[in-house]
Design a protein around this motif. Structure first.
Motif, PDB file in Angstrom:
ATOM      1  N   ILE A  74       0.806  -1.230   0.000  1.00  0.00           N
ATOM      2  CA  ILE A  74       0.000   0.000   0.000  1.00  0.00           C
ATOM      3  C   ILE A  74       0.835   1.274   0.000  1.00  0.00           C
ATOM      4  N   TYR A  75       2.123   1.153   0.236  1.00  0.00           N
ATOM      5  CA  TYR A  75       2.993   2.326   0.225  1.00  0.00           C
ATOM      6  C   TYR A  75       3.781   2.451  -1.078  1.00  0.00           C
ATOM      7  N   ASP A  76       3.397   1.697  -2.097  1.00  0.00           N
ATOM      8  CA  ASP A  76       4.021   1.770  -3.418  1.00  0.00           C
ATOM      9  C   ASP A  76       3.025   2.423  -4.374  1.00  0.00           C
ATOM     10  N   PRO A  77       3.150   3.744  -4.592  1.00  0.00           N
ATOM     11  CA  PRO A  77       2.137   4.465  -5.380  1.00  0.00           C
ATOM     12  C   PRO A  77       1.968   3.935  -6.802  1.00  0.00           C
ATOM     13  N   GLU A  78       3.037   3.509  -7.438  1.00  0.00           N
ATOM     14  CA  GLU A  78       2.941   2.980  -8.808  1.00  0.00           C
ATOM     15  C   GLU A  78       2.148   1.679  -8.825  1.00  0.00           C
ATOM     16  N   ALA A  79       2.429   0.793  -7.890  1.00  0.00           N
ATOM     17  CA  ALA A  79       1.706  -0.482  -7.824  1.00  0.00           C
ATOM     18  C   ALA A  79       0.234  -0.255  -7.486  1.00  0.00           C
ATOM     19  N   VAL A  80      -0.046   0.669  -6.569  1.00  0.00           N
ATOM     20  CA  VAL A  80      -1.417   0.963  -6.169  1.00  0.00           C
ATOM     21  C   VAL A  80      -2.209   1.539  -7.345  1.00  0.00           C
ATOM     22  N   LEU A  81      -1.544   2.343  -8.170  1.00  0.00           N
ATOM     23  CA  LEU A  81      -2.200   2.959  -9.323  1.00  0.00           C
ATOM     24  C   LEU A  81      -2.779   1.914 -10.279  1.00  0.00           C
ATOM     25  N   HIS A  82      -2.069   0.824 -10.486  1.00  0.00           N
ATOM     26  CA  HIS A  82      -2.498  -0.212 -11.437  1.00  0.00           C
ATOM     27  C   HIS A  82      -3.178  -1.402 -10.767  1.00  0.00           C
ATOM     28  N   GLN A  83      -3.328  -1.348  -9.471  1.00  0.00           N
ATOM     29  CA  GLN A  83      -3.922  -2.451  -8.724  1.00  0.00           C
ATOM     30  C   GLN A  83      -5.349  -2.786  -9.157  1.00  0.00           C
ATOM     31  N   PRO A  84      -6.242  -1.826  -9.312  1.00  0.00           N
ATOM     32  CA  PRO A  84      -7.631  -2.181  -9.649  1.00  0.00           C
ATOM     33  C   PRO A  84      -7.766  -2.990 -10.938  1.00  0.00           C
ATOM     34  N   GLU A  85      -7.066  -2.591 -11.989  1.00  0.00           N
ATOM     35  CA  GLU A  85      -7.200  -3.328 -13.251  1.00  0.00           C
ATOM     36  C   GLU A  85      -6.626  -4.736 -13.147  1.00  0.00           C
ATOM     37  N   ARG A  86      -5.497  -4.888 -12.462  1.00  0.00           N
ATOM     38  CA  ARG A  86      -4.912  -6.225 -12.275  1.00  0.00           C
ATOM     39  C   ARG A  86      -5.850  -7.121 -11.474  1.00  0.00           C
ATOM     40  N   GLU A  87      -6.418  -6.562 -10.431  1.00  0.00           N
ATOM     41  CA  GLU A  87      -7.263  -7.365  -9.559  1.00  0.00           C
ATOM     42  C   GLU A  87      -8.617  -7.682 -10.191  1.00  0.00           C
ATOM     43  N   ARG A  88      -9.182  -6.774 -10.973  1.00  0.00           N
ATOM     44  CA  ARG A  88     -10.447  -7.073 -11.661  1.00  0.00           C
ATOM     45  C   ARG A  88     -10.267  -8.227 -12.637  1.00  0.00           C
ATOM     46  N   ALA A  89      -9.174  -8.202 -13.392  1.00  0.00           N
ATOM     47  CA  ALA A  89      -8.901  -9.293 -14.337  1.00  0.00           C
ATOM     48  C   ALA A  89      -8.726 -10.613 -13.590  1.00  0.00           C
ATOM     49  N   ALA A  90      -8.043 -10.567 -12.459  1.00  0.00           N
ATOM     50  CA  ALA A  90      -7.849 -11.770 -11.651  1.00  0.00           C
ATOM     51  C   ALA A  90      -9.185 -12.270 -11.098  1.00  0.00           C
ATOM     52  N   ALA A  91     -10.031 -11.355 -10.649  1.00  0.00           N
ATOM     53  CA  ALA A  91     -11.348 -11.749 -10.129  1.00  0.00           C
ATOM     54  C   ALA A  91     -12.170 -12.431 -11.216  1.00  0.00           C
TER      55      ALA A  91
END
Length: 188
Positions: A74-91
């Motif tokens: 949660i303290y990695d702004p770049e990773a957090v920025l792309h988290q929703p799209e990665r996680e939606r595809a995984a879901a």
């Protein structure tokens, strides 16, 4: 059974934080179990009328997407920025392994957790943020120290705890201040 086999992979997803004794990094399956136990133990801190069974269901499935998407620090702004799209595809993929009725049920629970619009989702998310805060506090700063995380960063992320449970939010604030006082978390 494909879903049952697939979710075993959650045990291989390592998180950044360690166990409270600092001996090793925690995996996602351990994290999910701990959150369910926190829900049972800290239920009195949930808002009135919260459906605890629904909270526990959300906590059991909330990180399954990390089988594909990985754990996002949660303290990695770049990773957090792309988290929703990665996680939606995984879901889509992971919950899609289930029969249609279960796909819809699990996906709805996951979406509810992510949206944090219900009291149940807010309480579940509060517990999800509280657990790593506890681990860092009990490991003399743990990942906070390792990644040079500041008190201001922790306070910003701890606001979610307050939103889900004012009493747990107050406790989190006490832990943050105590960590600063002990020199385990830097001001800033």
């Amino acid at each position: 059974m494909a879903f049952v086999q697939e979710i075993d992979k959650l045990k291989r997803v390592l998180r950044r934080n360690t166990l409270m004794d600092g001996s090793r990094r925690e995996n996602d399956a351990e994290h999910s179990w701990q959150l369910c136990m926190l829900a049972l133990v800290l239920a009195e801190h949930a808002p009135p009328g919260v459906d605890l069974e629904r909270v526990i269901a959300m906590l059991l499935i909330h990180d399954l997407v990390e089988i594909d998407a990985g754990d996002t620090f949660i303290y990695d702004p770049e990773a957090v920025l792309h988290q929703p799209e990665r996680e939606r595809a995984a879901a889509d993929r992971i919950f899609g392994l289930l029969p249609d009725d279960q796909t819809a049920k699990f996906r709805a629970l996951w979406d509810e957790f992510e949206a944090r619009a219900t009291p149940e989702a807010k309480f579940a998310k509060a517990l999800d943020r509280l657990a790593p805060l506890l681990a860092n506090h009990h490991t003399e700063g743990g990942t906070w120290a390792l990644y040079k995380i500041t008190a201001d960063q922790v306070r910003r992320n701890a606001k979610i705890i307050e939103a889900g449970s004012p009493s747990l939010g107050a406790y989190a604030t006490e832990l943050i201040e105590l960590s600063i006082k002990r020199g385990h978390l830097s001001e800033g």
